[in-house]
Design a protein around this motif. Structure first.
Motif, PDB file in Angstrom:
ATOM      1  N   PRO A 153      78.743 132.936  54.303  1.00 29.54           N
ATOM      2  CA  PRO A 153      79.994 132.414  53.722  1.00 29.54           C
ATOM      3  C   PRO A 153      80.608 131.284  54.532  1.00 29.54           C
ATOM      4  O   PRO A 153      81.457 130.551  54.021  1.00 29.54           O
ATOM      5  CB  PRO A 153      80.917 133.638  53.705  1.00 29.54           C
ATOM      6  N   ASP A 154      80.185 131.134  55.775  1.00 34.17           N
ATOM      7  CA  ASP A 154      80.791 130.117  56.646  1.00 34.17           C
ATOM      8  C   ASP A 154      80.132 128.742  56.552  1.00 34.17           C
ATOM      9  O   ASP A 154      80.642 127.770  57.099  1.00 34.17           O
ATOM     10  CB  ASP A 154      80.723 130.606  58.100  1.00 34.17           C
ATOM     11  N   LEU A 155      79.001 128.632  55.865  1.00 33.14           N
ATOM     12  CA  LEU A 155      78.346 127.313  55.777  1.00 33.14           C
ATOM     13  C   LEU A 155      79.155 126.373  54.881  1.00 33.14           C
ATOM     14  O   LEU A 155      79.648 126.774  53.833  1.00 33.14           O
ATOM     15  CB  LEU A 155      76.920 127.452  55.214  1.00 33.14           C
ATOM     16  N   THR A 156      79.283 125.111  55.291  1.00 34.59           N
ATOM     17  CA  THR A 156      80.001 124.112  54.490  1.00 34.59           C
ATOM     18  C   THR A 156      79.124 123.655  53.323  1.00 34.59           C
ATOM     19  O   THR A 156      77.913 123.914  53.308  1.00 34.59           O
ATOM     20  CB  THR A 156      80.353 122.881  55.342  1.00 34.59           C
ATOM     21  N   ASP A 157      79.747 122.942  52.373  1.00 32.81           N
ATOM     22  CA  ASP A 157      78.989 122.407  51.232  1.00 32.81           C
ATOM     23  C   ASP A 157      77.849 121.516  51.717  1.00 32.81           C
ATOM     24  O   ASP A 157      76.736 121.575  51.192  1.00 32.81           O
ATOM     25  CB  ASP A 157      79.914 121.596  50.308  1.00 32.81           C
ATOM     26  N   THR A 158      78.124 120.691  52.718  1.00 33.64           N
ATOM     27  CA  THR A 158      77.084 119.803  53.256  1.00 33.64           C
ATOM     28  C   THR A 158      75.953 120.610  53.876  1.00 33.64           C
ATOM     29  O   THR A 158      74.773 120.315  53.650  1.00 33.64           O
ATOM     30  CB  THR A 158      77.683 118.862  54.326  1.00 33.64           C
ATOM     31  N   GLN A 159      76.294 121.642  54.642  1.00 36.54           N
ATOM     32  CA  GLN A 159      75.254 122.456  55.281  1.00 36.54           C
ATOM     33  C   GLN A 159      74.395 123.180  54.246  1.00 36.54           C
ATOM     34  O   GLN A 159      73.174 123.298  54.423  1.00 36.54           O
ATOM     35  CB  GLN A 159      75.892 123.468  56.237  1.00 36.54           C
ATOM     36  N   ILE A 160      75.012 123.644  53.166  1.00 40.66           N
ATOM     37  CA  ILE A 160      74.246 124.326  52.116  1.00 40.66           C
ATOM     38  C   ILE A 160      73.318 123.332  51.419  1.00 40.66           C
ATOM     39  O   ILE A 160      72.134 123.625  51.200  1.00 40.66           O
ATOM     40  CB  ILE A 160      75.192 125.023  51.113  1.00 40.66           C
ATOM     41  N   ALA A 161      73.838 122.149  51.098  1.00 44.00           N
ATOM     42  CA  ALA A 161      72.980 121.113  50.489  1.00 44.00           C
ATOM     43  C   ALA A 161      71.810 120.796  51.422  1.00 44.00           C
ATOM     44  O   ALA A 161      70.663 120.681  50.983  1.00 44.00           O
ATOM     45  CB  ALA A 161      73.799 119.856  50.192  1.00 44.00           C
ATOM     46  N   ASP A 162      72.094 120.679  52.712  1.00 47.57           N
ATOM     47  CA  ASP A 162      71.056 120.328  53.685  1.00 47.57           C
ATOM     48  C   ASP A 162      69.955 121.392  53.761  1.00 47.57           C
ATOM     49  O   ASP A 162      68.765 121.066  53.721  1.00 47.57           O
ATOM     50  CB  ASP A 162      71.670 120.141  55.076  1.00 47.57           C
ATOM     51  N   VAL A 163      70.357 122.662  53.861  1.00 44.37           N
ATOM     52  CA  VAL A 163      69.330 123.710  54.005  1.00 44.37           C
ATOM     53  C   VAL A 163      68.541 123.848  52.702  1.00 44.37           C
ATOM     54  O   VAL A 163      67.331 124.097  52.716  1.00 44.37           O
ATOM     55  CB  VAL A 163      69.934 125.050  54.506  1.00 44.37           C
ATOM     56  N   LEU A 164      69.206 123.636  51.551  1.00 42.53           N
ATOM     57  CA  LEU A 164      68.484 123.686  50.273  1.00 42.53           C
ATOM     58  C   LEU A 164      67.529 122.500  50.150  1.00 42.53           C
ATOM     59  O   LEU A 164      66.391 122.663  49.707  1.00 42.53           O
ATOM     60  CB  LEU A 164      69.464 123.728  49.093  1.00 42.53           C
ATOM     61  N   ASN A 165      67.965 121.317  50.572  1.00 43.85           N
ATOM     62  CA  ASN A 165      67.053 120.164  50.532  1.00 43.85           C
ATOM     63  C   ASN A 165      65.850 120.403  51.438  1.00 43.85           C
ATOM     64  O   ASN A 165      64.725 120.012  51.114  1.00 43.85           O
ATOM     65  CB  ASN A 165      67.795 118.882  50.930  1.00 43.85           C
TER      66      ASN A 165
ATOM     67  N   LEU B 241      66.125 126.932  61.023  1.00 41.35           N
ATOM     68  CA  LEU B 241      65.574 127.568  62.223  1.00 41.35           C
ATOM     69  C   LEU B 241      66.563 128.574  62.817  1.00 41.35           C
ATOM     70  O   LEU B 241      66.170 129.611  63.346  1.00 41.35           O
ATOM     71  CB  LEU B 241      65.201 126.507  63.266  1.00 41.35           C
ATOM     72  N   GLN B 242      67.853 128.291  62.688  1.00 47.58           N
ATOM     73  CA  GLN B 242      68.870 129.189  63.241  1.00 47.58           C
ATOM     74  C   GLN B 242      69.123 130.401  62.355  1.00 47.58           C
ATOM     75  O   GLN B 242      69.386 131.487  62.844  1.00 47.58           O
ATOM     76  CB  GLN B 242      70.196 128.433  63.430  1.00 47.58           C
ATOM     77  N   ARG B 243      69.093 130.220  61.036  1.00 47.09           N
ATOM     78  CA  ARG B 243      69.608 131.258  60.136  1.00 47.09           C
ATOM     79  C   ARG B 243      68.597 131.881  59.190  1.00 47.09           C
ATOM     80  O   ARG B 243      68.900 132.898  58.569  1.00 47.09           O
ATOM     81  CB  ARG B 243      70.703 130.657  59.255  1.00 47.09           C
ATOM     82  N   CYS B 244      67.482 131.278  58.979  1.00 44.77           N
ATOM     83  CA  CYS B 244      66.587 131.717  57.910  1.00 44.77           C
ATOM     84  C   CYS B 244      65.196 132.084  58.422  1.00 44.77           C
ATOM     85  O   CYS B 244      64.530 132.955  57.866  1.00 44.77           O
ATOM     86  CB  CYS B 244      66.436 130.629  56.853  1.00 44.77           C
ATOM     87  N   MET B 245      64.770 131.400  59.471  1.00 41.63           N
ATOM     88  CA  MET B 245      63.396 131.528  59.948  1.00 41.63           C
ATOM     89  C   MET B 245      63.021 132.953  60.316  1.00 41.63           C
ATOM     90  O   MET B 245      61.895 133.377  60.081  1.00 41.63           O
ATOM     91  CB  MET B 245      63.208 130.614  61.156  1.00 41.63           C
ATOM     92  N   ALA B 246      63.985 133.708  60.900  1.00 40.47           N
ATOM     93  CA  ALA B 246      63.683 135.070  61.355  1.00 40.47           C
ATOM     94  C   ALA B 246      63.088 135.902  60.220  1.00 40.47           C
ATOM     95  O   ALA B 246      62.194 136.716  60.454  1.00 40.47           O
ATOM     96  CB  ALA B 246      64.945 135.736  61.910  1.00 40.47           C
ATOM     97  N   CYS B 247      63.569 135.709  59.022  1.00 37.82           N
ATOM     98  CA  CYS B 247      63.043 136.483  57.886  1.00 37.82           C
ATOM     99  C   CYS B 247      61.994 135.712  57.081  1.00 37.82           C
ATOM    100  O   CYS B 247      60.971 136.265  56.706  1.00 37.82           O
ATOM    101  CB  CYS B 247      64.178 136.890  56.952  1.00 37.82           C
TER     102      CYS B 247
ATOM    103  N   MET C  17      67.391 116.690  55.112  1.00 35.33           N
ATOM    104  CA  MET C  17      66.366 117.677  55.482  1.00 35.33           C
ATOM    105  C   MET C  17      66.308 117.898  56.993  1.00 35.33           C
ATOM    106  O   MET C  17      66.096 119.012  57.458  1.00 35.33           O
ATOM    107  CB  MET C  17      64.992 117.231  54.983  1.00 35.33           C
ATOM    108  N   ASP C  18      66.511 116.818  57.760  1.00 40.79           N
ATOM    109  CA  ASP C  18      66.498 116.953  59.225  1.00 40.79           C
ATOM    110  C   ASP C  18      67.619 117.882  59.696  1.00 40.79           C
ATOM    111  O   ASP C  18      67.413 118.734  60.553  1.00 40.79           O
ATOM    112  CB  ASP C  18      66.648 115.579  59.898  1.00 40.79           C
ATOM    113  N   ARG C  19      68.800 117.718  59.110  1.00 42.81           N
ATOM    114  CA  ARG C  19      69.921 118.612  59.453  1.00 42.81           C
ATOM    115  C   ARG C  19      69.637 120.022  58.938  1.00 42.81           C
ATOM    116  O   ARG C  19      69.915 121.012  59.609  1.00 42.81           O
ATOM    117  CB  ARG C  19      71.227 118.093  58.831  1.00 42.81           C
ATOM    118  N   GLY C  20      69.081 120.099  57.718  1.00 38.96           N
ATOM    119  CA  GLY C  20      68.788 121.403  57.110  1.00 38.96           C
ATOM    120  C   GLY C  20      67.765 122.198  57.896  1.00 38.96           C
ATOM    121  O   GLY C  20      67.839 123.426  57.955  1.00 38.96           O
ATOM    122  N   LYS C  21      66.836 121.512  58.517  1.00 42.69           N
ATOM    123  CA  LYS C  21      65.807 122.200  59.306  1.00 42.69           C
ATOM    124  C   LYS C  21      66.439 122.973  60.467  1.00 42.69           C
ATOM    125  O   LYS C  21      66.022 124.095  60.776  1.00 42.69           O
ATOM    126  CB  LYS C  21      64.794 121.185  59.844  1.00 42.69           C
ATOM    127  N   ILE C  22      67.447 122.368  61.095  1.00 37.52           N
ATOM    128  CA  ILE C  22      68.113 123.029  62.228  1.00 37.52           C
ATOM    129  C   ILE C  22      68.795 124.314  61.745  1.00 37.52           C
ATOM    130  O   ILE C  22      68.687 125.369  62.374  1.00 37.52           O
ATOM    131  CB  ILE C  22      69.124 122.065  62.886  1.00 37.52           C
TER     132      ILE C  22
END
Ligand code: HEC
Length: 142
Positions: A104-116, A42-48, A34-39
């Protein structure tokens, strides 16, 4: 008398360790994810979707309290992150005019992180999304 206090202490301590071993093990993992996902959020989702996950009326749906976000259809969630969303669909009884950008550029780990992060922030509480689940979902997404 002291002896009985000591025994009592042992019983209390051991029951704390024995109870819910799953939670004890998965807690640090989900916290780190979740700590990684928060970053990423904030970079990719927060604007919307806004910092508090509340979205914007008729434009961007809230993620806080959303049934899909908290639900068990992880394939759907992975698809939304990778492909974005352009169709106008009903989300928890409302429609939203904006389009969601693809990632499309997010890795499997990054997707798991942002979803968590979105599944366990604000008022949300849901099961962990693993890297293996994202990997498996990706093979089903064209
Ligand atoms: C450009 C604005 C925008 C950005 C950036 C954005 N989204 Fe979205 N998101 C939307 C819109 C708009 C929808 C609904 C689209 C529709 O109705 O077709 C949506 C839908 C969703 C849904 C489905 C919600 C539901 O309840 O069904 C999820 C989950 C989601 N977004 C997560 C994210 C995550 C995670 C990120 C960052 C990686 C992100 N979004 C970035 C605008 C955005």
């Amino acid at each position: 008398m002291k002896y009985f206090y000591f025994l009592g202490l042992i019983v209390v301590l051991s029951s704390a360790f024995v109870s819910s071993p799953v939670t004890n093990q998965s807690q640090p993992i989900i916290k780190a994810s979740m700590d990684r996902g928060k970053i990423i959020y904030l970079q990719r989702c927060m604007a919307c979707h806004q910092v508090d996950g509340s979205g914007g009326p008729r434009l961007n749906p809230p993620l806080d309290g959303a049934s899909t976000v908290k639900g068990n259809d992880k394939l759907k969630l992975v698809r939304i992150i990778i492909k974005g969303m352009t169709e106008r669909v009903e989300i928890d009884g409302e429609y939203y005019d904006n389009n969601m950008s693809a990632n499309p550029d997010l890795t499997d780990t990054q997707i798991a992180d942002v979803l968590n992060y979105i599944r366990n922030s604000w008022g949300n509480k849901a099961s962990i999304v693993t890297i293996a689940e994202v990997k498996a979902a990706r093979t089903k997404i064209k």
